[in-house]
Design a protein around this motif. Structure first.
Motif, PDB file in Angstrom:
ATOM      1  N   THR A  98     -67.518   7.207 -12.215  1.00 31.91           N
ATOM      2  CA  THR A  98     -66.289   6.479 -12.565  1.00 31.91           C
ATOM      3  C   THR A  98     -65.456   6.226 -11.318  1.00 31.91           C
TER       4      THR A  98
ATOM      5  N   GLY B 255     -61.694   5.831 -11.445  1.00 37.97           N
ATOM      6  CA  GLY B 255     -60.919   6.886 -12.092  1.00 37.97           C
ATOM      7  C   GLY B 255     -60.199   7.828 -11.154  1.00 37.97           C
TER       8      GLY B 255
ATOM      9  N   TYR C  85     -62.434  14.657 -15.738  1.00 36.02           N
ATOM     10  CA  TYR C  85     -63.809  14.159 -15.809  1.00 36.02           C
ATOM     11  C   TYR C  85     -64.629  15.024 -16.755  1.00 36.02           C
TER      12      TYR C  85
ATOM     13  N   VAL D  38     -53.545   6.433 -15.463  1.00 28.25           N
ATOM     14  CA  VAL D  38     -54.883   6.001 -15.867  1.00 28.25           C
ATOM     15  C   VAL D  38     -55.080   4.559 -15.413  1.00 28.25           C
TER      16      VAL D  38
ATOM     17  N   ASN E 207     -59.626   1.404 -17.613  1.00 31.69           N
ATOM     18  CA  ASN E 207     -60.322   2.558 -18.185  1.00 31.69           C
ATOM     19  C   ASN E 207     -59.891   2.758 -19.648  1.00 31.69           C
TER      20      ASN E 207
END
Length: 169
Positions: free
Chosen positions: A30, A33, A94, A129, A133
């Motif tokens: 990701t 992220g 995560y 965030v 996502n």
């Protein structure tokens, strides 16, 4: 299908190898992220990883891992309090792909642990965030987080936004 068995615990300096392995996995899985790139993280020294692992023992921070009964690290979350005004922040979230979802329970267990820690420092927990996502945003919303009107440019791509979410604890 039975939910996998795992425990949640704070990281220690001796966990540096597992912290490194999971961090490299999360950056590859990701990239949007996190505020760091995989190629940069690969250059870190053992001392750097030991320092990151030690975050679990920080009195004004937390770093926790979800670890299966066979020793596999399948998730992590962290938090810290930058100052009294800001209050607790959730960071470094995560969960490895095959342990995602409500049935597995890893995200909920990690988040409950960080929320309990955060409640000792304030009445809210705030997070950022990435705007793209949607999966993460949905998971946070399910847990009672709401979008604020605040956003900032995403640190690795100023053309994108990081959205602020908050939960009353």
């Amino acid at each position: 299908m039975r939910a996998p068995e795992f425990t949640i615990r704070r990281t220690t300096i001796d966990d540096w190898r597992d912290v490194r392995t999971l961090r490299l996995e999360m950056l590859a899985d990701t990239p949007m992220g996190f505020a760091e790139r995989l190629d940069s993280a690969r250059t870190f020294t053992e001392a750097d990883w030991r320092s990151r692992a030690l975050r679990g023992q920080n009195p004004r921070g937390i770093s926790v891992a979800a670890i299966t009964t066979d020793g596999r690290w399948v998730g992590t979350m962290g938090g810290y309090v930058p100052d009294a005004t800001t209050g607790p922040l959730l960071v470094g979230v995560y969960v490895t792909p095959d342990f995602r979802g409500r049935q597995a329970g890893v995200t909920d267990a990690l988040l409950t642990t960080v929320e309990e820690w955060a409640a000792t420092y304030g009445s809210t927990l705030t997070l950022g965030v990435h705007e793209d996502n949607a999966r993460a945003r949905a998971a946070y919303e399910r847990r009672g987080y709401t979008l604020t009107r605040h956003s900032v440019p995403y640190v690795l791509d100023k053309s994108r936004r990081e959205l602020e979410m908050i939960k009353q604890l």
